[in-house]
Design a protein around this motif. Structure first.
Motif, PDB file in Angstrom:
ATOM      1  N   LEU A 101       0.838  -1.303  -0.174  1.00 33.25           N
ATOM      2  CA  LEU A 101       0.114  -0.053   0.249  1.00 33.25           C
ATOM      3  C   LEU A 101       0.513   1.428   0.099  1.00 33.25           C
ATOM      4  N   VAL A 102       2.055   1.115   1.092  1.00 36.56           N
ATOM      5  CA  VAL A 102       2.415   2.535   1.120  1.00 36.56           C
ATOM      6  C   VAL A 102       4.099   2.116  -0.377  1.00 36.56           C
ATOM      7  N   SER A 103       4.404   1.523  -1.498  1.00 35.27           N
ATOM      8  CA  SER A 103       4.907   1.717  -1.955  1.00 35.27           C
ATOM      9  C   SER A 103       3.839   2.252  -3.493  1.00 35.27           C
ATOM     10  N   GLN A 104       2.733   2.311  -3.317  1.00 35.16           N
ATOM     11  CA  GLN A 104       1.653   2.645  -4.158  1.00 35.16           C
ATOM     12  C   GLN A 104       1.734   4.170  -3.863  1.00 35.16           C
ATOM     13  N   LEU A 105       2.205   5.221  -2.993  1.00 35.35           N
ATOM     14  CA  LEU A 105       2.085   6.435  -2.451  1.00 35.35           C
ATOM     15  C   LEU A 105       3.203   6.628  -3.395  1.00 35.35           C
ATOM     16  N   GLU A 106       3.976   6.001  -2.735  1.00 39.74           N
ATOM     17  CA  GLU A 106       5.497   6.231  -3.365  1.00 39.74           C
ATOM     18  C   GLU A 106       5.813   6.071  -5.083  1.00 39.74           C
ATOM     19  N   LYS A 107       4.691   5.829  -6.037  1.00 36.83           N
ATOM     20  CA  LYS A 107       5.057   6.287  -7.557  1.00 36.83           C
ATOM     21  C   LYS A 107       3.300   7.316  -7.689  1.00 36.83           C
ATOM     22  N   GLY A 108       2.866   7.964  -6.797  1.00 35.17           N
ATOM     23  CA  GLY A 108       2.424   8.501  -7.076  1.00 35.17           C
ATOM     24  C   GLY A 108       1.009   8.781  -6.755  1.00 35.17           C
ATOM     25  N   SER A 109       0.485   7.518  -5.856  1.00 34.33           N
ATOM     26  CA  SER A 109      -0.951   7.525  -5.478  1.00 34.33           C
ATOM     27  C   SER A 109      -1.198   8.647  -4.466  1.00 34.33           C
ATOM     28  N   ASN A 110      -2.125   9.227  -4.205  1.00 34.51           N
ATOM     29  CA  ASN A 110      -2.640  10.312  -3.186  1.00 34.51           C
ATOM     30  C   ASN A 110      -2.951   9.299  -1.787  1.00 34.51           C
ATOM     31  N   LEU A 111      -4.276   8.000  -2.039  1.00 33.34           N
ATOM     32  CA  LEU A 111      -4.915   7.191  -1.712  1.00 33.34           C
ATOM     33  C   LEU A 111      -5.007   6.051  -2.377  1.00 33.34           C
ATOM     34  N   CYS A 112      -4.386   4.705  -1.283  1.00 30.39           N
ATOM     35  CA  CYS A 112      -4.580   3.716  -1.903  1.00 30.39           C
ATOM     36  C   CYS A 112      -5.075   2.365  -0.722  1.00 30.39           C
ATOM     37  N   ILE A 113      -6.196   2.186  -2.267  1.00 29.00           N
ATOM     38  CA  ILE A 113      -6.773   0.879  -1.284  1.00 29.00           C
ATOM     39  C   ILE A 113      -7.340  -1.139  -1.699  1.00 29.00           C
ATOM     40  N   GLU A 176     -16.189   5.234   4.429  1.00 29.62           N
ATOM     41  CA  GLU A 176     -15.440   5.005   3.517  1.00 29.62           C
ATOM     42  C   GLU A 176     -15.692   4.983   1.671  1.00 29.62           C
ATOM     43  N   PRO A 177     -17.170   4.319   1.511  1.00 29.82           N
ATOM     44  CA  PRO A 177     -17.431   5.170   0.916  1.00 29.82           C
ATOM     45  C   PRO A 177     -17.183   6.352   0.267  1.00 29.82           C
ATOM     46  N   GLU A 178     -17.870   7.582   1.047  1.00 32.08           N
ATOM     47  CA  GLU A 178     -18.577   8.990   0.839  1.00 32.08           C
ATOM     48  C   GLU A 178     -16.718   9.371   0.946  1.00 32.08           C
ATOM     49  N   THR A 179     -15.783   8.862   1.395  1.00 28.63           N
ATOM     50  CA  THR A 179     -14.240   9.517   1.577  1.00 28.63           C
ATOM     51  C   THR A 179     -13.881   9.157   0.183  1.00 28.63           C
ATOM     52  N   LEU A 180     -14.028   7.933  -0.677  1.00 28.84           N
ATOM     53  CA  LEU A 180     -13.935   7.345  -1.410  1.00 28.84           C
ATOM     54  C   LEU A 180     -13.908   8.640  -2.902  1.00 28.84           C
ATOM     55  N   VAL A 181     -15.562   8.981  -2.259  1.00 26.63           N
ATOM     56  CA  VAL A 181     -16.116  10.372  -3.558  1.00 26.63           C
ATOM     57  C   VAL A 181     -15.444  11.871  -3.336  1.00 26.63           C
ATOM     58  N   SER A 182     -15.721  12.571  -2.045  1.00 32.55           N
ATOM     59  CA  SER A 182     -14.962  13.443  -2.000  1.00 32.55           C
ATOM     60  C   SER A 182     -13.075  13.779  -2.171  1.00 32.55           C
ATOM     61  N   ALA A 183     -12.882  12.505  -1.747  1.00 33.22           N
ATOM     62  CA  ALA A 183     -11.596  12.297  -1.888  1.00 33.22           C
ATOM     63  C   ALA A 183     -11.327  12.441  -3.781  1.00 33.22           C
ATOM     64  N   ASN A 184     -11.572  11.726  -4.862  1.00 30.21           N
ATOM     65  CA  ASN A 184     -11.792  12.086  -6.045  1.00 30.21           C
ATOM     66  C   ASN A 184     -12.449  13.042  -6.670  1.00 30.21           C
ATOM     67  N   ARG A 185     -13.781  13.940  -5.770  1.00 31.45           N
ATOM     68  CA  ARG A 185     -13.797  15.550  -5.992  1.00 31.45           C
ATOM     69  C   ARG A 185     -12.796  16.472  -5.580  1.00 31.45           C
ATOM     70  N   ASN A 186     -11.293  16.377  -4.842  1.00 29.68           N
ATOM     71  CA  ASN A 186     -11.102  16.856  -3.960  1.00 29.68           C
ATOM     72  C   ASN A 186      -9.394  16.872  -5.225  1.00 29.68           C
ATOM     73  N   LYS A 187      -9.957  15.662  -6.188  1.00 31.14           N
ATOM     74  CA  LYS A 187      -8.360  15.908  -7.191  1.00 31.14           C
ATOM     75  C   LYS A 187      -6.802  14.687  -6.500  1.00 31.14           C
ATOM     76  N   LEU A 188      -8.199  13.746  -5.960  1.00 26.94           N
ATOM     77  CA  LEU A 188      -6.936  13.236  -5.190  1.00 26.94           C
ATOM     78  C   LEU A 188      -6.140  11.994  -6.247  1.00 26.94           C
ATOM     79  N   ILE A 189      -5.506  11.103  -6.064  1.00 28.80           N
ATOM     80  CA  ILE A 189      -5.267  10.227  -7.179  1.00 28.80           C
ATOM     81  C   ILE A 189      -5.264   8.888  -5.938  1.00 28.80           C
ATOM     82  N   ILE A 190      -6.383   8.371  -6.772  1.00 30.13           N
ATOM     83  CA  ILE A 190      -7.086   6.480  -5.830  1.00 30.13           C
ATOM     84  C   ILE A 190      -6.663   5.738  -7.091  1.00 30.13           C
TER      85      ILE A 190
END
Length: 233
Positions: A101-113, A176-190
Motif C-alpha cells: 500500500l505504501v509503495s503505491q504512494l511512492e509511485k504517485g497515488s494520494n490514496l491507495c485501497i 469509506e465510500p463517502e471518502t472515496l467520492v470526496s477524495a475524487n472530487r478534490n482531485k486526489l489520485i486513488i
C-alpha cells in the motif's frame, strides 16, 4: 525514497484480536510507527496495547469509526508523518500488504485501497455485504465514472496530501465510500491493489442487520452529497 509512516488502528473492544494484529505488524513492517486509537472501549483494549508497547490515544467518549480514524489522521499530521495506513483492529486486514500500500504512494497515488475483490482470494465477506458492496461500486461508478472494486474497504494508505484533507474533513459513520467520492472530487489520485483479507478475529461488527437499511440510505445520501459539494465541506 524514505517515508515516515504511521499505522493507524481504530479499535473498539478489540482486546482479543489486537495482540495477533500487532505481532503481525511488528513482523512485517517494524520500521513503521503504530498508533491505536481506543474509541472509549469498555474492555481491556488500552491495557493490551500498552502491554504490547504501542502508542495509544484513549478517546474520552465513543466517536465512532470516523471520529477515531480522523483522530489518527490528525495525530499523523501534527507529528509530521509522510504517510498513514489505516488498519482495522479486528484482525481482518493482513499486515503483509502494508508495504505494498505504501509503495503505491511512492509511485504517485494520494490514496491507495486494499481490495479483496480484484483477485477474489481469501475471505470475501458475507453474501449480503457483497450485495451492498456491489451496489456502492455501481453508485460510485455512476457518480464519478471510476471503477472501484472494494469501496467499503478500510484497509488504505494515505500520503501527506490525503492526511491533510482527511484531518479537516472525515465522515463520522460508515465513512469509506463517502471518502472515496470526496477524495475524487478534490482531485486526489486513488488506486487499488489486491489483498487477501481474513475473517474478523474478535469483537462485533458495527453494522448489524437492524442497521443495514439505515447504512445503505445514509451512505447513499452521503456519497451523493460528497459528489456535488464544491471542493469538500
Amino acid at each position: 525514497m524514505y517515508m515516515k509512516v504511521l499505522i493507524i488502528i481504530p479499535a473498539y473492544n478489540e482486546e482479543k484480536s489486537l495482540p495477533g494484529l500487532l505481532k503481525g505488524i511488528s513482523q512485517n513492517c517494524p520500521q513503521y510507527d503504530v498508533l491505536v486509537v481506543n474509541d472509549c472501549s469498555s474492555d481491556n483494549t488500552s491495557a493490551v496495547c500498552r502491554a504490547c508497547g504501542v502508542k495509544v490515544v484513549d478517546l474520552p467518549v465513543n466517536l465512532g469509526i470516523g471520529g477515531a480514524v480522523q483522530a489518527g489522521y490528525r495525530y499523523a499530521l501534527y507529528n509530521g508523518y509522510d504517510a498513514a495506513v489505516q488498519v482495522d483492529g479486528d484482525g481482518q486486514h493482513n499486515p503483509e500488504y502494508i508495504g505494498e500500500l505504501v509503495s503505491q504512494l511512492e509511485k504517485g497515488s494520494n490514496l491507495c485501497i486494499g481490495s479483496r475483490f480484484i483477485e477474489k482470494e481469501g475471505f470475501q465477506s458475507t453474501f449480503s455485504r457483497r450485495v451492498g458492496i456491489k451496489y456502492f461500486c455501481t453508485l460510485i461508478k455512476l457518480i464519478t465514472g471510476r471503477n472501484m472494486t472494494d469501496p467499503t474497504s478500510g484497509f488504505r494508505a494515505c500520503d501527506r496530501k490525503a492526511i491533510e484533507y482527511f484531518s479537516r474533513d472525515y465522515p463520522r459513520d460508515y465513512p469509506e465510500p463517502e471518502t472515496l467520492v470526496s477524495a475524487n472530487r478534490n482531485k486526489l489520485i486513488i488506486s487499488e491493489i489486491p489483498v487477501i483479507m481474513n475473517e474478523r478475529k474478535g469483537g462485533k461488527s458495527s453494522i448489524t442487520s437492524l442497521k443495514s437499511v439505515y447504512y445503505m440510505i445514509k451512505v447513499s445520501l452521503a456519497v451523493i452529497t460528497a459528489a456535488i459539494s464544491k471542493g469538500g465541506r
